[in-house]
Design a protein around this motif. Sequence first.
Motif, PDB file in Angstrom:
ATOM      1  N   MET A 448       0.813  -1.221   0.000  1.00 41.49           N
ATOM      2  CA  MET A 448       0.000   0.000   0.000  1.00 41.49           C
ATOM      3  C   MET A 448       0.845   1.271   0.000  1.00 41.49           C
ATOM      4  N   TRP A 449       2.164   1.132  -0.087  1.00 42.41           N
ATOM      5  CA  TRP A 449       3.052   2.282  -0.023  1.00 42.41           C
ATOM      6  C   TRP A 449       2.727   3.350  -1.068  1.00 42.41           C
ATOM      7  N   PRO A 450       2.497   3.016  -2.346  1.00 39.62           N
ATOM      8  CA  PRO A 450       2.171   4.095  -3.307  1.00 39.62           C
ATOM      9  C   PRO A 450       0.949   4.914  -2.894  1.00 39.62           C
ATOM     10  N   LEU A 451      -0.086   4.255  -2.371  1.00 39.60           N
ATOM     11  CA  LEU A 451      -1.278   4.965  -1.901  1.00 39.60           C
ATOM     12  C   LEU A 451      -0.954   5.839  -0.695  1.00 39.60           C
ATOM     13  N   LEU A 452      -0.226   5.272   0.272  1.00 38.24           N
ATOM     14  CA  LEU A 452       0.084   6.011   1.497  1.00 38.24           C
ATOM     15  C   LEU A 452       1.014   7.187   1.212  1.00 38.24           C
ATOM     16  N   LYS A 453       1.948   7.000   0.298  1.00 43.75           N
ATOM     17  CA  LYS A 453       2.846   8.095  -0.073  1.00 43.75           C
ATOM     18  C   LYS A 453       2.065   9.233  -0.724  1.00 43.75           C
ATOM     19  N   LYS A 454       1.130   8.879  -1.594  1.00 44.95           N
ATOM     20  CA  LYS A 454       0.307   9.888  -2.251  1.00 44.95           C
ATOM     21  C   LYS A 454      -0.526  10.670  -1.245  1.00 44.95           C
ATOM     22  N   GLU A 490      10.956 -20.355   4.069  1.00 42.24           N
ATOM     23  CA  GLU A 490      10.319 -19.096   4.468  1.00 42.24           C
ATOM     24  C   GLU A 490      11.375 -18.067   4.855  1.00 42.24           C
ATOM     25  N   HIS A 491      12.419 -18.532   5.527  1.00 44.19           N
ATOM     26  CA  HIS A 491      13.509 -17.635   5.925  1.00 44.19           C
ATOM     27  C   HIS A 491      14.208 -17.062   4.695  1.00 44.19           C
ATOM     28  N   LEU A 492      14.492 -17.892   3.715  1.00 43.99           N
ATOM     29  CA  LEU A 492      15.160 -17.430   2.497  1.00 43.99           C
ATOM     30  C   LEU A 492      14.277 -16.451   1.718  1.00 43.99           C
ATOM     31  N   LEU A 493      12.981 -16.784   1.591  1.00 39.08           N
ATOM     32  CA  LEU A 493      12.052 -15.885   0.903  1.00 39.08           C
ATOM     33  C   LEU A 493      11.956 -14.550   1.622  1.00 39.08           C
ATOM     34  N   SER A 494      11.872 -14.586   2.950  1.00 45.03           N
ATOM     35  CA  SER A 494      11.776 -13.346   3.729  1.00 45.03           C
ATOM     36  C   SER A 494      13.004 -12.477   3.518  1.00 45.03           C
ATOM     37  N   ALA A 495      14.186 -13.100   3.532  1.00 47.40           N
ATOM     38  CA  ALA A 495      15.414 -12.331   3.351  1.00 47.40           C
ATOM     39  C   ALA A 495      15.436 -11.640   1.991  1.00 47.40           C
ATOM     40  N   GLY A 496      15.077 -12.358   0.928  1.00 46.49           N
ATOM     41  CA  GLY A 496      15.070 -11.767  -0.405  1.00 46.49           C
ATOM     42  C   GLY A 496      14.049 -10.650  -0.545  1.00 46.49           C
ATOM     43  N   VAL A 497      12.861 -10.850   0.018  1.00 45.61           N
ATOM     44  CA  VAL A 497      11.795  -9.844  -0.095  1.00 45.61           C
ATOM     45  C   VAL A 497      12.158  -8.596   0.702  1.00 45.61           C
ATOM     46  N   TYR A 498      12.665  -8.785   1.925  1.00 45.31           N
ATOM     47  CA  TYR A 498      13.039  -7.618   2.730  1.00 45.31           C
ATOM     48  C   TYR A 498      14.165  -6.829   2.068  1.00 45.31           C
ATOM     49  N   ALA A 499      15.126  -7.540   1.462  1.00 46.24           N
ATOM     50  CA  ALA A 499      16.208  -6.852   0.757  1.00 46.24           C
ATOM     51  C   ALA A 499      15.656  -6.034  -0.407  1.00 46.24           C
ATOM     52  N   ALA A 500      14.678  -6.588  -1.133  1.00 48.37           N
ATOM     53  CA  ALA A 500      14.075  -5.867  -2.256  1.00 48.37           C
ATOM     54  C   ALA A 500      13.286  -4.659  -1.768  1.00 48.37           C
ATOM     55  N   ILE A 501      12.556  -4.798  -0.663  1.00 49.11           N
ATOM     56  CA  ILE A 501      11.758  -3.681  -0.134  1.00 49.11           C
ATOM     57  C   ILE A 501      12.661  -2.526   0.299  1.00 49.11           C
ATOM     58  N   ILE A 502      13.706  -2.852   1.041  1.00 50.38           N
ATOM     59  CA  ILE A 502      14.619  -1.796   1.504  1.00 50.38           C
ATOM     60  C   ILE A 502      15.316  -1.129   0.325  1.00 50.38           C
ATOM     61  N   SER A 503      15.711  -1.922  -0.666  1.00 55.80           N
ATOM     62  CA  SER A 503      16.382  -1.366  -1.847  1.00 55.80           C
ATOM     63  C   SER A 503      15.459  -0.425  -2.612  1.00 55.80           C
ATOM     64  N   LEU A 504      14.193  -0.818  -2.774  1.00 56.87           N
ATOM     65  CA  LEU A 504      13.243   0.042  -3.495  1.00 56.87           C
ATOM     66  C   LEU A 504      13.006   1.351  -2.760  1.00 56.87           C
ATOM     67  N   HIS A 505      12.882   1.290  -1.442  1.00 53.33           N
ATOM     68  CA  HIS A 505      12.690   2.529  -0.687  1.00 53.33           C
ATOM     69  C   HIS A 505      13.899   3.452  -0.827  1.00 53.33           C
TER      70      HIS A 505
END
Length: 640
Positions: A448-454, A490-505
Motif C-alpha cells: 500500500m506504499w504508493p497509496l500512502l505516499k500519495k 520461508e527464511h530465504l524468501l523473507s530475506a530476499g523480499v526484505y532486501a528488495a523492499i529496503i532497496s526500493l525505498h
Amino acid sequence: MEQSSSKLSTVKEASKPESGLGRRWIRWSHKRGMRNSLIFIIFSACVFLKLCLGLASYSGENTPPMYGDYEAQRHWMEITIHLPTNQWYTYDLQYWGLDYPPLTAYVSWICGSVAHYINPEWVALDSSRGIETTTSKFFMRASVIAFDALIYIPALLIFSRTWLGTRSKRTQDLAFLMLMLHPALLLVDFGHFQYNSIMLGFTIMALNFFSTGHDLLGAVSFVLSLGFKQMALYYAPAIGSYLVAKCVLLGPTDGGRLFLRLGLITLATFILLFLPWIPPFSASPVLMLDPISRIFPFARGLFEDKVANFWCASNVVMKWKKWAAQEILVKAAAALTFIGFLPTVIVTGKAAWDLKVWDKFPVVKAVESNGNSEAEESSASLHTPILPLLPYALLNSSMSFFLFSFQVHEKTILLPIMPLMLLFSGATSDSEVYQWGALGSNVAVFSMWPLLKKDGLALPYFALVLLWNRIIGHNPINVIHTAFPFNSLEHLLSAGVYAAIISLHLLETVITPPTRYPDLYPVLNVLVSTPVFVCLWLWSIKCCIQVSWAITGLPVADHQHKKRPSTATASDVSERQFSVVPKSDRRRAVSLGRAQGKRVRRASTHSAAGSASSTAVTSSSSLLRGNIDSINSLAEASSP
C-alpha cells in the motif's frame, strides 16, 4: 569441522526471533500487579496513537475537485440526512455516489445526524463539498475511533479470550496488543480515512460466535459485515462451507434443522438491511436495483490503480485490456477466483464427511423419540472438530479474491491479512505461522506504499512498521543478515523480499523514474509483493490439508461402534456424536494458540473395544485427544 559446526549454530541462534518489546512489557506489567488494568492501558494507548495519526494528512486533502475518500465518507453523511432513501444511490453519482451496502448508509446517517446537531455547515447539502475546517476534520476522525471502539476492539478482546482461552493471560494480552497495533488497518482507517474496522469487527465477532457454538448469531454478524461492505464476500466461501459442513456433521435431522434456521436468519437479516428499498416500503420493486447496481460496479474495468494481484502483475507482460473484452475478463476473473478457493471448500467438506458419526449412532433417533432433548441441547453448544480449519479457509478464500477477482483495490489486502493476523497472534516465535505472519504483514503494508505516499503518510508508514516489528520481536535486517545458510524456505524468501523492499525505498529517494515510465516504482512494488501473496495463498491450502489430516487421521473403528450397547443415555449419545472430550480439551481444540504451540506427544490409540458404554466413551475421547495433539504439532510439520 568443529569451526564450521560452531559457525552454523551461531547463525541459527542469530536467526531466532528476538524477544519482542510487547512481550517484555506485558511480562513487566503482570509482575507489577497491572494485569487487571492492562486492557484499559492498551486501549487508551491505541486511542492516543489513532488521534496522533489523525493529525497527519488523509485521502484527497486539498486536492479538488473530488478530494478523495475522506470527502466521499463525509458526502455520504450529507446525502443520507437530507435525502429520502430512494435517492441515496442515485443522487449525483458523478460526485462520490454511494456505492456501499445499506449498513454503510445507516452508519453515515448516524454520523451525519450527530454532525448536523453540532454544526449544520459540516454536512450542508451540496454547499459543504470539500469542507476542511479543523473542527469538521476532528469530528470525522473521532467518528472512526468511536465505531472502532464499539465494534472492532470488543471483537478482538473476545477473540483473545475465546480462541486463545487455554493460553496464559500474558499470551492473551500480548495477542490483543499485537492485533490492536497492526499498522495496515491503522494507516488505512485512521490515516487514509475509512471505516474498515466495522466490517472486520463484525467478521471477527462471527468467528467468536462460531467458536462458542452460537452459529445463528455468527451468521447474523457475518451478514452485518456483508451489509457494511461488499468486500466481506471475500470470506463468504469459507464461512459458508464451514456452516454447511457443520450441518453435515449434525446429520439429516439436526443438520437439516440448523441449515433451515441459518437460511431463515440470513434471509431475514438481509431483508431488514434492504427494507427501505423493498415494497411496500418503496414505491416500486425496481428501486431494489439501485443499491445492487452500485454495490457491484463491473463498469469500472479489471483494475484501476497498481494492485499487487495476479491481473496487475501479469499485465506487465500481457496487456489484458487489449487482448480480451471486458465481459471475458469478468468471467475469467470469476473462474480463477472460484478455482482459488475451491480446494479449501473441498477439504472442509471432506473433513466433515469423514468425521460424520450420525450414521453410526442410530440410537440418537431413539433418544429423541422418547422426548428427551438433552442431546439436541448439548449439540447446539458443542464445538465442531472442523473449527480449526476456519481461519485457514478464511485466509485462502480472501487471498483468492484479492489475487484473482475483478476490480480489486490495494486497500482490500486488509481482508486476507485479518485471518493471517488472527493466526499469528497465537503463534510461537519459532513456528511457521509466525514467519508467514510477520512476512505477510510487512509486505501487505508495503504493497500500500504508493497509496500512502500519495496521501502524505510516509512518516506514519515507517514509524508504525518499525513499532509493530519491535513489538512482535521481528527484525527484517537480522533476517537479511542471516539469509545464508537459511534454516527454512520461508527464511530465504523473507530475506530476499526484505532486501528488495529496503532497496526500493532507498532507490526511490535518490533516483527519479524516467518520463517514459512514470509508474516504475509502483510496478516494481507489485512485482515484489505479488509473489509473496501467491505463496501465502498456496500455504493456506497446504495448512488446510494438514489440519484436515490432523483432525481426521485417527477415525474411530467401525467395529467399536457396532459393539456399543443400544441402551445409552442422551449424554452418551451426544458424547459419541461429536467425539466429545472434557471441556478443557474441547477449548484446546479450537485454540489458535494451542494449534500453533509446541509439539505435544500424540496420544496412543486405544484399539480394544469395551463392552460397556463408559469404556466406549473413554476410547472415543482418547482418539480425539490424539487428533487434537496432531493439530497442536501442526506448526512443526512444515510439509505433509
